[in-house]
Design an enzyme around this catalytic site. Structure first.
Site, mmCIF file in Angstrom:
data_model
loop_
_atom_site.group_PDB
_atom_site.id
_atom_site.type_symbol
_atom_site.label_atom_id
_atom_site.label_comp_id
_atom_site.label_asym_id
_atom_site.label_seq_id
_atom_site.Cartn_x
_atom_site.Cartn_y
_atom_site.Cartn_z
ATOM 1 N N GLU A 219 -15.032 8.630 -1.141
ATOM 2 C CA GLU A 219 -13.644 9.076 -0.895
ATOM 3 C C GLU A 219 -12.668 8.111 -1.563
ATOM 4 O O GLU A 219 -13.070 7.007 -1.935
ATOM 5 C CB GLU A 219 -13.352 9.038 0.619
ATOM 6 C CG GLU A 219 -14.183 9.955 1.449
ATOM 7 C CD GLU A 219 -13.979 9.739 2.956
ATOM 8 O OE1 GLU A 219 -14.560 10.514 3.714
ATOM 9 O OE2 GLU A 219 -13.268 8.799 3.366
ATOM 10 N N HIS A 260 1.967 -5.908 -2.306
ATOM 11 C CA HIS A 260 1.836 -6.390 -3.695
ATOM 12 C C HIS A 260 0.588 -7.243 -3.851
ATOM 13 O O HIS A 260 -0.133 -7.122 -4.811
ATOM 14 C CB HIS A 260 2.956 -7.312 -4.162
ATOM 15 C CG HIS A 260 4.285 -7.077 -3.602
ATOM 16 N ND1 HIS A 260 4.872 -5.833 -3.593
ATOM 17 C CD2 HIS A 260 5.179 -7.928 -3.074
ATOM 18 C CE1 HIS A 260 6.066 -5.957 -3.069
ATOM 19 N NE2 HIS A 260 6.272 -7.217 -2.745
#
Lengths: 307, 403
Positions: A219, A260
């Site tokens: 997945e 980030h």
């Protein structure tokens, strides 16, 4: 043969008196030659029995009663108690631990995996259905009741590794119906951190004479496929791999974004499209539909035997 | 679960890492008072869970308390990427010498957290990692042993930072690592981490993400921060349809049925079993179908839950038919789902044979389930019909109905 478990494997069920665990125990006892479930553990329930399996307060009691080391444990206790239960299993010498419980914070999983590595134990899961060797043994709820499991899992030569419990059975059933059959099927769970990934199980299948090919279900999300692609590229594996990827639609939906810092460590390659490309680069064929898997595998096996 | 900046700063502060003397408010008048207390130039920052604040005008500088008040008034009314702000942060405009970066995140492959440090902060760390990789230090650390001072020093020193900065940064990194672990964070980031004129360090901004599964063990912290149990902080607010699904799911503790996401198609989906639902949703779309919803059902829900879900999906405007499909089930009983979806049709005065485009759930108790479906004339399939084949039949039927 098989990987991880065989006809001789002894195991306990931690949390054995829970509703699902009682069913699971029945299923394992009924399947194949009958699993050697040598005890169950539920604190405070010493002296009870579940389908003839004696119940203990602690893993140590179960080991003492058995009189020699116990190979495995199926852990099905609530998430808040899972880490302690797994630590208990590891510290009592258990080497293969299948964690059924869902929704365990990843810090706990990471701690369990680190302790397991230190002690030479292996964790499968969490949030998984366990391991099955057709006609021999099942450890966990995989395939459901023994008579249903027998319909989907026929003895054969393909190793199955799946992030989804249900899809382990769906794919195995398709392989069985096509005459390929299963050597060992492992439901590994799809959480962000799991005990055993595709790449970590590959060397075991590689060493298993019965296994001639591998089918994986996967997945979007995470780095498990990139890790497998790298393993395949770096190792001269004898095993052809066919993958099926679900959740392609998720690429078009606003969704999962890493922080980030996450992209530095984990990379950006977690979408279905990017994973498919990465797997393909490593020579792993990604099937469009599950029903195509047996033919692709047969072609790959023929190609290998001709070479 | 992501935290607002003002919450993240509070978490950093509680961990013993120095922060500025900021204030959070939802009232422009109070923003003025905070600015007066600070007594220097300030920056007013919108508190939204969305990036691009600066670009959208959600961050403004003020020289006087009056200016701070005016900016707060504007920013409090400013929608950013579809989100209204929770409030504003009034922060001293810091005079610093240099911006650094410190963050902790999980590495799923190594199964350990990683400390990331850089002497270049203030901008995206991924950009720094790409352009100046030698300026980004990384160090995995144990899940069992505490993150030690020596580990902090190693990662800081690896980027060329030495002298008093190294010694002053060390405790900040160890505290950040502890904060990450203790609070079950998936991301804990201080950026920028500023070196002030006097050589001290101070956190000017922070991003924190807590793992949802772990919320239960941080009740006190969440209560202190004023985060309600019902605050999911998802990227999108749930729709009325999705909330109704949750209500179905909360009926009883058995199984899952009603965990739905809404779409605008005409084919209602009662699908499930984890990976099976992803596969089926893909399959319906592959054959040109338009799903009305995405759905997860599994873990052996009760008949009434299966019924509640089917009713919800069938009652959604624009839904012509439902497809009831799953991968081979192990513990969810086929007959229970069959009973539920048929009862839903009957209670809504609909003909099950007409409304259920296909029923493809093989597995536990399938013979019993198939008998019930036969009785009502519903088209069903066993495991010999693949998931994709079942999806294609459902799509064909609904397209036939629309034509």
């Amino acid at each position: 043969m098989s990987i991880l478990v065989d006809a001789e494997t002894t195991f306990i069920v931690q949390g054995i008196t829970g509703r699902e665990a009682v069913n699971l125990t029945r299923e394992c006892l009924d399947y194949g030659a009958g699993a050697k479930v040598v005890g169950g553990v539920t604190p405070g329930r010493l002296g009870r029995e579940v389908h003839g399996v004696p119940v203990f307060d602690t893993v140590a009691q179960a080991v003492a009663h058995h009189g020699r080391p116990i190979d495995g444990s199926v852990v099905t206790v609530p998430p808040a108690f899972t880490k302690d239960a797994v630590f208990e299993a590891i510290e009592n010498g258990i080497k293969i631990i299948v964690i059924v419980t869902e929704r365990i914070p990843r810090r706990d999983v990471a701690q369990m995996v680190e302790l397991a590595n230190l002690r030479g134990a292996r964790i499968i899961g969490p949030n998984c259905l366990g391991i099955i060797v057709p006609d021999v043994i099942k450890m966990g709820g995989i395939g459901g009741p023994a008579k249903d499991a027998a319909k989907s899992y026929k003895k054969g030569s393909i190793g199955v590794i799946s992030r989804s419990g249900g899809m382990t059975t769906e794919m195995s059933s398709t392989l069985s119906a096509a005459g390929l059959g299963i050597s060992t099927a492992v439901s590994i769970g799809g959480d962000a951190i799991i005990g055993s990934t595709y790449a970590e199980l590959m060397p075991l299948f590689e060493a298993d004479e019965e296994t001639e090919g591998i089918v994986i279900y996967t997945e979007p999300g995470g780095r498990m496929e990139a890790e497998l692609a790298r393993w395949v590229t770096e190792n001269d594996s004898r095993l052809p791999i066919v993958a099926f990827m679900a959740g392609r639609f998720m690429d078009e939906m606003p969704g999962m974004s890493f922080g980030h810092a996450g992209t530095i460590v984990e990379g950006k390659e977690d979408t279905a499209t990017e994973k498919i490309a990465r797997l393909a680069e490593a020579g792993i064929t990604v099937a469009e539909e599950i029903s195509e898997i047996p033919e692709i595998m047969k072609a790959k096996l023929a190609e290998r035997s001709a070479a | 679960m992501r935290f607002f900046e003002y919450e993240a700063r509070e978490i950093v502060k509680r961990a013993g890492i120095p922060v500025t003397d900021y204030g959070f408010t939802t009232d422009p008048q109070e923003a003025k008072e905070i600015a007066a207390r600070i007594g220097s130039s300030t920056v007013i920052k919108s508190q939204v869970l969305s990036g691009g604040r600066m670009k959208a005008g959600g961050v403004k500088f003020a020289d006087t308390p009056e200016e701070a008040e005016a900016h707060a008034k504007d920013i409090l009314q400013l929608e950013i990427n579809g989100h209204m702000p929770r409030g504003v942060l009034v922060d001293p405009k810091a005079e610093f010498e240099q911006e650094y970066y410190a963050g902790v995140v999980w590495d799923g492959t190594r199964k350990q957290p990683v400390m990331i440090f850089s002497p270049i902060g203030g901008i995206d760390i991924e950009q720094v990692a790409e352009e100046q990789p030698d300026k980004v230090g990384r160090r995995h650390f144990s899940n069992i042993l505490p993150f030690g001072d020596f580990e902090a020093k190693e990662v800081i020193a690896s980027t060329g930072v030495t002298g008093s900065a190294l010694n002053k940064l060390t405790p900040i990194l160890t505290k950040l690592a502890k904060l990450f672990v203790d609070n079950d964070m998936t991301l804990a980031e201080i950026n920028p981490l500023a070196r002030m004129a006097d050589g001290s360090f101070i956190a000017l901004d922070a991003h924190m993400d807590m793992e949802n599964e772990a919320r239960g063990r941080h009740k006190q912290l969440l209560k202190d921060l004023g985060v309600g149990d019902d605050e999911t902080r998802e990227a999108r607010e749930p729709t009325a349809f999705e909330l109704a699904g949750e209500a179905v799911d909360s009926q009883d503790h058995r199984g899952v049925a009603g965990n739905v996401t809404e779409f605008d198609g005409n084919l209602g989906l009662v699908i499930g079993a984890g990976g099976g639902s992803l596969t089926l949703f893909d399959a319906v779309r592959k054959y040109g179908g338009r799903p009305a919803n995405y759905c997860e059902i599994g873990g052996n829900p009760s008949v009434s839950k299966a019924k509640g879900l089917a009713k919800l999906v069938l009652s959604k405007p624009g839904v012509d038919k439902i497809a009831v499909m799953m991968s081979i089930v192990s513990n969810t009983r086929v007959d229970i789902v069959a009973r539920g979806v048929i009862a839903a049709c009957l209670e809504l005065g609909m003909d099950p044979a007409e409304k259920i485009a296909i029923f493809r759930i093989p597995g536990a108790w399938e013979e019993e389930g198939f008998k019930i479906l036969e009785k009502y004339g519903v088209e069903y399939a066993d495991r010999s019909v693949s998931l994709h084949e079942a999806a294609s039949r459902a799509v064909e039927k609904i397209q036939g109905a629309a034509a």
